[in-house]
Every structure is written in structure tokens, then in C-alpha cells.
Design an enzyme around this catalytic site. Structure first.
Site, PDB file in Angstrom:
ATOM      1  N   THR A 261       0.827  -1.209   0.000  1.00  0.00           N
ATOM      2  CA  THR A 261       0.000   0.000   0.000  1.00  0.00           C
ATOM      3  C   THR A 261       0.865   1.264   0.000  1.00  0.00           C
ATOM      4  O   THR A 261       1.900   1.326   0.657  1.00  0.00           O
ATOM      5  CB  THR A 261      -0.942   0.017   1.217  1.00  0.00           C
ATOM      6  OG1 THR A 261      -0.176  -0.261   2.385  1.00  0.00           O
ATOM      7  CG2 THR A 261      -2.029  -1.026   1.063  1.00  0.00           C
ATOM      8  N   ASP A 326       7.553  -5.980   7.705  1.00  0.00           N
ATOM      9  CA  ASP A 326       6.770  -4.733   7.700  1.00  0.00           C
ATOM     10  C   ASP A 326       7.677  -3.530   7.405  1.00  0.00           C
ATOM     11  O   ASP A 326       7.448  -2.432   7.890  1.00  0.00           O
ATOM     12  CB  ASP A 326       6.026  -4.541   9.037  1.00  0.00           C
ATOM     13  CG  ASP A 326       5.010  -3.409   8.992  1.00  0.00           C
ATOM     14  OD1 ASP A 326       4.667  -2.959   7.883  1.00  0.00           O
ATOM     15  OD2 ASP A 326       4.570  -2.968  10.070  1.00  0.00           O
TER      16      ASP A 326
HETATM   17 CA    CA Z   1       2.508  -1.979   7.812  1.00  0.00          CA
END
Ligand code: CA
Length: 702
Positions: A261, A326
Site C-alpha cells: 500500500t 513490515d
Molecule cells: Ca505496515
């Protein structure tokens, strides 16, 4: 020939139109050329990072190292929400525009704080749980007389800057998957660019361009491959099939969304007419699960350059190939021309979560240099020949857990950095938040919920004060002055906590930063010496700006605690006051005062009822799975969302169930958990929270 009456009507309507034009204030013309030349009007802050280059440097120099100690509050304006405030305001010709938590928008007189208009997009409360990291909003774009804002529920809205009325609204997401928008749109060349978040929830990332006038979708670029059986008919089609898809493995990757994203940084480069997007982490995080443990998984954790008019792919540079931690590349991109080995290069400066500071050539997309800015251990270095990191073989937590010093919260997260052309230094908010990556051995994809492939249940907080002290000490934050050419630190200020605010650098050689402890500070840009300190009553996360009205220089910053880490991480720092979110505006000699805030907490509300140890333990596990990410690990809320040990509901079984199962507080963001927890489970959580309330009552009475 026109009949006379009709001719008169035409004449009158023409005159009326001219008349209105002359009577109203001059329409605010902010276009691509004006933003690109924004350095020439430092009284304004025209776009998210100041100008397109996103240096967050203001050349205003009235406030300098000699007089910054006399800075005082000129005015402040309270918001109608006390949730996390991450927005950078804009200032256009004497009006300050700011977004707040829940995607609300204020227009304020920049000299006095008088409210000119307020726009509430009325985001439904249930979108709160779709946001990984709080209901924040990082800002707006200004273009051609309109203010553009992305809303948490995925709309891009255009608001008339004069009237505060909605001009158009475009739905940018499908309404099915857990997409949210917290980032600021950017505007250039008649278009508004916006991404979204949701990579913890199994979504597929993309960035979209909308026509600024009409709100019509101009193009969309997906960052990761989707279902191979379905065509996107998007600007990304060719790049996805030829470049990205061959780097993904297995049959399931697209079913998990893939992530990627573009949730924060989107930068328009007026020198080269290119648009850069910072792509986020994989979904799920763990590449073992996502892609059979193989492949670079493009364009995760990459910067991708696009044609701003068509969305066509130009180049990419992937900072963390096969992302598994992440490690988003969504962090701020700052444009400059810097000498590398004596030769000037147009570069992107980038300090993403993975802990390396990169200089990337904007023409070719090649990495020119990359060095660690904190002590990261997932990789040894970046090989400049291949452009790839030399990984620590243990970092991928395949056979055993891996303790990374730069955890998922990032060595540098979204917090804005600043670059001063006067000192040639980058001022960077950095942190150490270690994270133990442990493979989730029971991964099962849950649509709409967190899907990490990483075990979040393993960690228990130390129960003794010495253990908690050790944990506090492991969490650190710094403000660093970084020489991007030499790729080395010049000075640093140490903080006791991570999650400190964004940074502003000014022509007065002053650097401004807010802190996790609720201070707003000024430092000497050259030495790091602290010059000024203000009690802001609550944490400052946002980046500050500077502007001027009638020759008077101001510094403005939003205050309000929140964001991903403070919601989850327990408040073992003690009670946190919770004033309303606000914009604070300072000038030399300002003497406004904030109202006092009461720091006392409600007492624990201990149920008289008791439960079996088994029930309490079941409640503990359910709490960790479903409640901790908002109400704090092990019931230790930081006070942003309710500390459940202190709520009136805790002692009333039916009321508790009406909220947890019945969804009685949905409008405030507390949705019904009936799809995830049954009534017995809700009661078990009450048992656990009740037992923690009892323990807190004992401790607090000591
Ligand atoms: Ca994230």
C-alpha cells in the site's frame, strides 16, 4: 437578432458574474508552477512537505537562534477530537488549513486562529478498526482554489477553499476490503494523487490519479500482482505482468492481497516531470507464507517512478527485496541535488523503516549510497554494485525467531524529516523499537482482519518493575542531524522514548521538533543545542511548519497523542493527560496560555464478582488477540482509547456484552465483535480485565 429583454438578461448576467468576481477575494490560484516555485514565497506552506521537493525547510529567518528562546503561544485552536493528530497544516495567503483525526478539516485565520470554516466528512465510526494505526490523517493538498483530503473510509474529497463546501467526492476504494486513507494527497498537473493503507488486513495496494476539476479517475497503478485470471485494465498492467508478477511464487499470493500500500509518501518532481510513490509492506508480512519464502515480490518496499500524466511505469528501486518485516518504503521522500563522489546528482533522500539512509538517482532509479542510520541487524550493508542488501541469514525467522533492533514500527517511520540547504543536513526523527519476529505456525487467512503470518501472542510484558525498566530502556528515540553526502551522523539528541514528532528546519538555523513526552522544542541546527522548550500537555507526533502573515513569522504544529505504537504499547510511562487535539501557533513574544489539564485517572472499577483462573486465562488470550491493539497490551492503555480497567461498563455484565457483542458504541469506533467472539468470550475478557483492575487497585493504593 436577440429580442431586447433577452439581450438585457444576458448583459445583466454577464455584469453580475464580473461583479461577483471583483467583489469576492481574488480566487486562490495555486497551480503546479506556483508550488514548484514555492521557495520564493516562504510566507506560505503550499504543499504537504512545503514545496514539491518536500524538504520541510522554511527560509523564514525572523525567528533565529538568538530570539527563539522568547517564542510564546500566539494562539491555539481546539479540535473536536482528542485522537492522534499527525497532520501537517497548509498555509495559503493568510489562511491555515488543517486536517485532524477522523479526516475532518479546519480553515483558520493564520494570524488570529479565528475559524473560517469546518468540514466534517462524517466517517462512520466502524472504520476505526480497519485502520492499523489509529484514525489519523496526515494532511491535505491545495490546488486551484480547492482543498483535497483523503478520508479514513477511502473517499477523496475536494472542498472549496473559500466556502468550505464540498465540490466533489470520489470513492477510491471498493468498500469491501479494509482499505483506509490516512496519507495526504498531492496535486500537480491538474491531477490529485492518492494512495491508501491496509496491508495488515490483506489488501492490494495502488495509487490513483483523479482530475482535480471533476474528480474523474484518470489512472490507477497497482503495486503488486492480482488474480492472474482477471485483468486490471490499469496503467500498471504491463509493469505488473513483465516486472512484478515473475517475482512472486505459489498459488495463494494474490488471495492474501499482497499488500504494497502507498499509504504516505507520493512526490511530484517538477524538474523531471516524474511522480515517485513509496510502496509499503507485504500482506501477510511473512514471505514464507506469502510467497513460498522466495522472490523479491515487487514492488513491495520499493520506490516506483511513474509518469504523472498517464501512470506509466518509469523505474523502480526496491530497498527491501522479499520484504518480511513490515519494512515499508512509504516514508518521506525529499528531493535535492547533491554531489556524489564530486558529481552533482538529482537525488531522492530516503530513510525508510529498514534503517538505511538512501540516496537514489532520480534519473535512473539507481542507488548511489546507503548507510545505516541506527544499529540495525537485519542486514550488514547495501551492496552498491547490485543495489541489494547483504542480509543477516537469521533475519527471516524461518527456523527460529529473530530479534530485530529495527522492528515493524521502523527505525524511522512516517514522522517528517527536514533538510536545510543552509547546513546541508537532514534532521531525522529516529528510534529503536526492537521486535521479536516469530513465524505464526497456525496462519489462517482471515478476510478483513490482521493477517501478518507473525505470532503476536508470544510476547508477555515483564511483571516486575526491574523487567519493565529494562524494556523501557530498550525503547529509544533520537533526533539526528545526518550528513546525506558523507552518509554520517553529525549530532544527536537522545530521548527516553520512541515515537517523537516530525521535524521542521528554518532559515534562522533553528530545528523544531515535538516529543512523545509532550514537549515542543527548538534546537540549534548546527550543534543540536536545545534553545527552547514548551509544555504542549500531550505528545506531538506531527511535523511543524512555518509561515508569515503581514511580516510576522509563525511556527505551527498539531498536538495530540496517538498512532500505531501508543495505542498498542502499554502506558508503563504513567498517566497520560488527554487534552483535545489542537493546533498550536507560536511567535516571538506570544503570550497565550493553554488551559490546565487534569492528569488524574479514574480509579480501577473492580467487579465484586470473581471468575475461575481458566476463564481469566481464556480472557487474557482473547484480549491479546482482539483488544490489545487499541486498548493497550495487557490492559495498560496509554489513555488514547479507554483504559478498560477504569470503565463503568466493567462491572455490568449486560452493558459490557451490549458493547462487545451488540455494537452499542459502533459510532465511536467500537464495533461489534460478534463475528469473532461469542458471549462467553466477551465475559471471559471481562473476567481478565476485572482481574487486572483488581491488581491495579492494589498497586495504586500502595
Ligand atoms: Ca505496515
Amino acid at each position: 437578432m436577440l429580442s431586447l429583454p433577452r439581450f438585457l438578461v444576458l448583459l445583466l448576467s454577464t455584469l453580475t458574474a464580473v461583479g461577483y468576481g471583483a467583489m469576492a477575494a481574488t480566487p486562490v490560484k495555486v497551480d503546479t508552477a506556483r508550488i514548484a516555485a514555492g521557495d520564493s514565497e516562504p510566507q506560505n506552506w503550499l504543499s504537504h512537505g512545503g514545496t514539491y521537493a518536500e524538504t520541510r525547510y522554511s527560509s523564514l529567518s525572523q525567528i533565529d537562534t538568538a530570539n527563539v528562546g522568547k517564542l510564546g503561544l500566539a494562539w491555539f485552536h481546539d479540535f473536536d477530537t482528542s485522537r492522534g493528530q499527525e497532520g501537517t497544516p497548509l498555509v495559503v495567503d493568510g489562511v491555515l488549513y488543517t486536517t485532524t483525526a477522523w479526516s475532518k478539516v479546519y480553515a483558520l485565520d493564520a494570524a488570529t486562529g479565528k475559524q473560517l470554516w469546518f468540514y466534517d466528512p462524517k466517517v462512520p465510526g466502524q472504520y476505526g478498526i480497519r485502520a492499523c494505526c489509529d484514525v489519523v490523517n496526515r494532511g491535505a493538498a491545495f490546488y486551484d482554489g480547492r482543498v483535497y483530503v483523503g478520508t479514513l473510509d477511502g473517499r477523496l474529497i475536494a472542498i472549496d477553499a473559500k466556502t468550505g463546501k464540498l465540490a466533489w467526492s470520489a470513492k477510491t476504494v471498493d468498500g469491501v476490503h479494509s482499505y483506509t486513507i490516512t496519507g495526504a494527497p498531492r496535486a500537480a498537473r491538474g491531477k490529485v494523487y492518492i494512495g491508501n493503507g491496509g496491508a495488515e488486513y490483506g489488501v492490494r495496494g495502488y495509487v490513483s490519479a483523479y482530475d482535480a476539476k471533476t474528480g474523474r479517475l484518470a489512472w490507477r497503478f497497482y503495486t503488486v500482482p492480482g488474480d492472474p485470471a482477471k485483468a486490471d485494465h490499469a496503467a500498471s498492467d504491463s509493469a505488473i505482468e513483465k516486472i512484478a508478477r515473475p517475482t512472486w511464487y505459489g498459488n495463494d499470493y494474490y488471495k492474501y492481497g499482497g499488500g504494497g500500500t502507498v499509504w504516505d509518501s507520493i512526490v511530484y518532481d517538477p524538474d523531471l516531470n516524474q511522480l515517485y510513490i513509496g510502496v509499503g509492506n507485504g500482506s501477510p508480512w511473512n514471505r514464507q507464507i506469502r510467497s513460498e519464502g522466495k522472490g523479491d515480490n515487487l514492488f513491495l518496499s520499493a520506490i516506483v517512478a511513474l509518469d504523472p500524466d498517464t501512470g506509466k511505469y518509469l523505474w523502480h528501486y526496491q530497498e527491501t527485496p522479499g520484504e518480511s518485516w513490515d519494512y515499508t518504503a512509504a516514508q518521506q521522500m525529499t528531493l535535492a541535488t547533491l554531489p556524489v563522489k564530486g558529481v552533482p546528482h538529482k537525488v531522492i533522500m530516503h530513510a525508510p523503516k529498514n534503517g538505511f539512509f538512501y540516496l537514489i538517482d532520480r534519473l535512473s532509479g539507481k542507488v548511489l549510497s546507503a548507510e545505516k542510520f541506527v544499529g540495525v541487524n537485519w542486514a550488514e550493508k547495501v551492496d552498491l554494485e547490485t543495489g541489494r542488501p547483504v542480509e543477516n541469514p537469521e533475519a527471516r525467522y524461518v527456523d527460529k525467531p529473530f530479534l530485530s533492533y529495527s522492528g515493524a514500527a521502523g527505525a524511522h517511520n512516517w514522522f517528517p524529516m527536514a533538510y536545510s540547504p543552509r547546513t546541508s543536513l537532514v534532521y531525522l526523527p529516529t528510534q529503536q523499537i526492537p521486535f521479536m519476529y516469530t513465524k505464526d505456525g497456525h496462519f489462517e487467512f482471515k478476510p478483513g482482519q490482521w493477517n501478518l503470518g507473525v505470532d503476536m501472542m508470544g510476547g508477555r510484558l515483564p511483571t516486575d518493575e526491574a523487567g519493565r525498566e529494562a524494556m523501557r530502556n530498550a525503547l529509544q528515540g533520537w533526533l539526528m542531524a545526518w550528513d546525506p553526502v558523507a552518509q554520517k551522523e553529525v549530532w544527536r539528541v537522545k530521548y527516553d522514548r520512541p515515537w517523537n514528532g516530525g521535524v521542521l528546519a528554518t532559515g534562522g538555523d533553528v530545528v523544531f521538533q515535538g516529543t512523545a513526552t509532550g514537549r515542543f522544542r527548538a534546537y540549534a541546527a548546527k550543534s543540536g543545542e536545545q534553545l527552547w522548550d514548551f509544555d504542549a500537555q500531550t505528545a506531538i507526533l506531527a511535523g511543524a511548519i512555518s509561515y508569515a502573515v503581514k511580516g510576522q513569522q509563525y511556527i505551527a504544529v498539531l498536538a495530540g497523542n496517538g498512532g500505531g505504537l501508543p495505542l498498542t504499547l502499554p502506558s508503563f510511562y504513567g498517566p497520560q493527560p488527554k487534552p483535545p487535539g489542537r493546533v498550536l501557533v507560536f511567535k516571538v513574544g506570544g503570550n497565550a496560555k493553554l488551559p490546565l489539564v487534569d492528569p488524574t485517572l479514574a480509579a480501577p472499577n473492580v467487579p465484586t464478582q470473581t471468575w475461575s483462573a481458566d476463564t481469566v486465562e481464556r480472557g487474557r488470550v482473547l484480549y491479546a488477540q482482539h483488544c490489545a491493539s487499541c486498548h493497550g497490551m495487557e490492559t495498560l492503555s496509554a489513555g488514547i482509547l479507554p483504559d478498560l480497567r477504569r470503565t463503568a461498563l466493567l462491572t455490568v455484565k449486560d452493558a459490557w456484552e451490549q458493547v462487545v457483542i451488540g455494537g452499542a458504541l459502533t459510532s465511536r469506533g467500537m464495533i461489534s465483535f460478534k463475528d469473532r467472539i461469542d458471549a462467553d468470550g466477551a465475559e471471559a475478557i471481562r473476567a481478565y480485565v476485572g482481574s487486572e483492575a483488581a491488581a491495579a487497585a492494589v498497586t495504586e493504593h500502595r
